[in-house]
Write a protein that holds these residues in place. Structure first.
Motif, mmCIF file in Angstrom:
data_model
loop_
_atom_site.group_PDB
_atom_site.id
_atom_site.type_symbol
_atom_site.label_atom_id
_atom_site.label_comp_id
_atom_site.label_asym_id
_atom_site.label_seq_id
_atom_site.Cartn_x
_atom_site.Cartn_y
_atom_site.Cartn_z
ATOM 1 N N ARG A 21 0.842 -1.203 0.000
ATOM 2 C CA ARG A 21 0.000 0.000 0.000
ATOM 3 C C ARG A 21 0.874 1.249 0.000
ATOM 4 O O ARG A 21 0.610 2.212 -0.739
ATOM 5 C CB ARG A 21 -0.908 -0.021 1.228
ATOM 6 C CG ARG A 21 -1.688 1.266 1.470
ATOM 7 C CD ARG A 21 -2.742 1.527 0.425
ATOM 8 N NE ARG A 21 -3.775 0.499 0.434
ATOM 9 C CZ ARG A 21 -4.855 0.547 -0.348
ATOM 10 N NH1 ARG A 21 -5.016 1.552 -1.205
ATOM 11 N NH2 ARG A 21 -5.745 -0.423 -0.314
ATOM 12 N N HIS A 163 -7.752 -1.618 2.685
ATOM 13 C CA HIS A 163 -8.664 -0.627 2.106
ATOM 14 C C HIS A 163 -8.082 0.791 2.086
ATOM 15 O O HIS A 163 -8.728 1.705 1.558
ATOM 16 C CB HIS A 163 -9.984 -0.619 2.871
ATOM 17 C CG HIS A 163 -10.683 -1.943 2.870
ATOM 18 N ND1 HIS A 163 -11.201 -2.512 1.729
ATOM 19 C CD2 HIS A 163 -10.915 -2.838 3.873
ATOM 20 C CE1 HIS A 163 -11.741 -3.686 2.024
ATOM 21 N NE2 HIS A 163 -11.577 -3.907 3.319
ATOM 22 N N GLY A 164 -6.917 0.979 2.669
ATOM 23 C CA GLY A 164 -6.274 2.294 2.628
ATOM 24 C C GLY A 164 -6.741 3.259 3.694
ATOM 25 O O GLY A 164 -6.404 4.443 3.641
ATOM 26 N N ILE A 167 -4.012 5.425 6.466
ATOM 27 C CA ILE A 167 -2.602 5.309 6.082
ATOM 28 C C ILE A 167 -1.911 6.671 6.118
ATOM 29 O O ILE A 167 -0.764 6.795 6.543
ATOM 30 C CB ILE A 167 -2.454 4.689 4.680
ATOM 31 C CG1 ILE A 167 -3.160 3.328 4.626
ATOM 32 C CG2 ILE A 167 -0.985 4.544 4.310
ATOM 33 C CD1 ILE A 167 -2.635 2.310 5.602
#
Length: 469
Positions: A21, A163-164, A167
């Protein structure tokens, strides 16, 4: 140097998912099988304009019930049991090398004794620790993350690597803990890094340059584990020589110490002014050599290719020319680099290494006046106009905006019209007038219309201030 961020946690908490990610690509293997990540991964990353190196580590699991013995680990499975000691060693070295550690735990599983064990180990390192509570995929799981305050590592950051979610806040916290960049204590010293794959003679060259046995010399690949800085005064010029561990292709890097010695070598390239790329004359330029060269080019470092062990090559009148051709062919992406043929063992031509590196360093700091650069540009366009497909490409003017490496900005009507082949053509034309021996040059293309709009906005602002005054 770029800061290093290490991702640490027990198995299967999502470290590799977070790694992918952050770097924006699927590089780490992601599986729901504990212990999947064995060979470590590192990547260049950036957040809020701050570059750093991100390191993914294997799952760390300390045997519950033996917390006083921090070296004991519980096997992850029968299949992965043989890898557990290597994983533990890798994680320890990653923590030592890191400027900031992101400690991942699992929101869905909750706080476990294994998390507490890892937290105790991390606390003892006195490194900045950012606690990331992963798999907080919904608001209720974010709220449940508060139980991780009990680890005593500060505020838990609920995230979902998959799912981000969260972050950005996590990276803000990590960047905020980076060490401040201090002024270079080496002053006017020129930093020269000696790099190459294992057993090409880096330590032998260092000793030959210093005239004494400063580094261990061994026929065993991988002897030099750390980067070793040594000061040398050469004709009044201070030089810092950096001998590094051998670099191998990622798939050939062994677990544990050698992997992190590679990381140190890459950091040595990053902070060098000039890099000596050593090649084994008996083996020729290998794929591993081109891999190392790629790191040098990616960092825009000046370079001298040093073909060592030349005493082992059977020669005739044409040998050097033929070998030079093969080196140029294999390293065609750095055809600007000078090539030396030496023997560190017999000291053959070793006296040419430092003078060549200093000459390359001088080229790295060279400037071209705007008038000369635009004359070169006009001659290049006249001799070979840019290809036209629909909208014609127009150049307005060019200027050099920096050194180390030399950086040139070209103002055009539309930078999207610049083809890679024409960019390379312009670079070659510049080098016919100014050699820039051993050093990469950077070409940047800006839209002239955008510059004019910025200038107009600036003029308008000045006019408005004058009117107000």
């Amino acid at each position: 140097m770029k800061p290093v961020v290490a991702l640490v946690g027990r198995p299967n908490v999502g470290k590799s998912t977070l790694f992918n990610r952050i770097i924006g690509e699927r590089r780490a293997i992601v599986e729901d099988i504990p212990g999947t990540t064995r060979d470590r991964l590192y990547a260049q990353a950036e957040w809020a304009g701050v570059p750093f190196i991100l390191v993914d580590t294997g799952g760390l699991e300390i045997e519950v019930g033996r917390r006083s013995d921090r070296d004991s680990v519980a096997p992850l499975s029968v299949a992965s049991a043989d890898y557990v000691p290597a994983i533990r060693q890798q994680v320890r070295i990653a923590i030592e090398e890191a400027d900031v550690v992101i400690f991942l735990v699992d929101a869905q599983e909750g706080l476990t004794p294994a998390d507490q064990d890892v937290a105790d180990l991390l606390r003892a390192t006195h490194k900045p620790i950012i606690l990331a509570v992963n798999k907080a995929d919904n608001p209720s799981q974010e709220i449940a993350a508060v139980e991780f305050w009990a680890l005593g590592l500060g505020e838990p950051h609920p995230i979902s690597a998959l799912h981000g979610r969260g972050i950005g806040d996590l990276l803000d916290a990590a960047v905020g803990r980076f060490p401040r960049q201090v002024e270079d204590a080496e002053g006017d010293a020129i930093r020269i890094a000696i790099v190459g794959r294992p057993n090409v003679g880096k330590s032998s060259l260092l000793n030959a340059l210093l005239g004494q046995e400063r580094a261990i010399v061994s026929e065993i690949p991988g002897t030099t584990r750390d980067a070793i800085d040594t000061e040398l005064i050469w004709e009044g010029q201070r030089i810092i020589l950096v001998d590094t561990a051998g670099i191998r292709r990622r798939g050939r890097i062994e677990r544990g110490l050698e992997y992190y010695s590679v990381l140190r070598a890459l950091r040595a390239i990053e902070r060098a002014d000039v890099v000596l790329l050593l090649v084994d004359a008996a083996e020729g330029v290998t794929a591993q050599d081109t891999h190392v060269a790629g790191h040098i080019v990616a960092e825009y470092k000046s370079v001298v290719v040093v073909v060592n062990k030349w005493d082992l090559v059977k020669k005739d009148a044409h040998t050097m020319d033929q070998y030079m051709h093969s080196v140029r062919e294999a390293l065609n992406f750095m055809d600007y680099a000078p090539v030396l043929f030496i023997s560190a063992k017999t000291r053959q031509r070793v006296d040419q290494v430092i003078p060549t590196a200093l000459r390359v360093y001088s080229e790295r700091r060279q400037r071209v006046s705007t008038a000369e650069l635009n004359r070169i540009l006009q001659e290049a366009i006249t001799a070979h106009p840019p290809p036209t497909k629909g909208k014609p490409l127009r150049f307005y003017y060019a200027t050099q905006v920096g050194i180390e490496p030399p950086t040139f900005v070209f103002f055009v009507n539309d930078r999207e019209l610049i083809h890679f082949s024409y960019e390379r053509y312009l670079e070659n034309v510049i080098r016919t007038h100014r050699l820039f021996e051993g050093t990469p040059i950077r070409l940047q293309f800006h839209d002239h219309s955008r510059l004019k709009r910025r200038q107009q906005r600036s003029i308008s602002s000045v006019s408005e201030r004058d009117a107000d005054g």
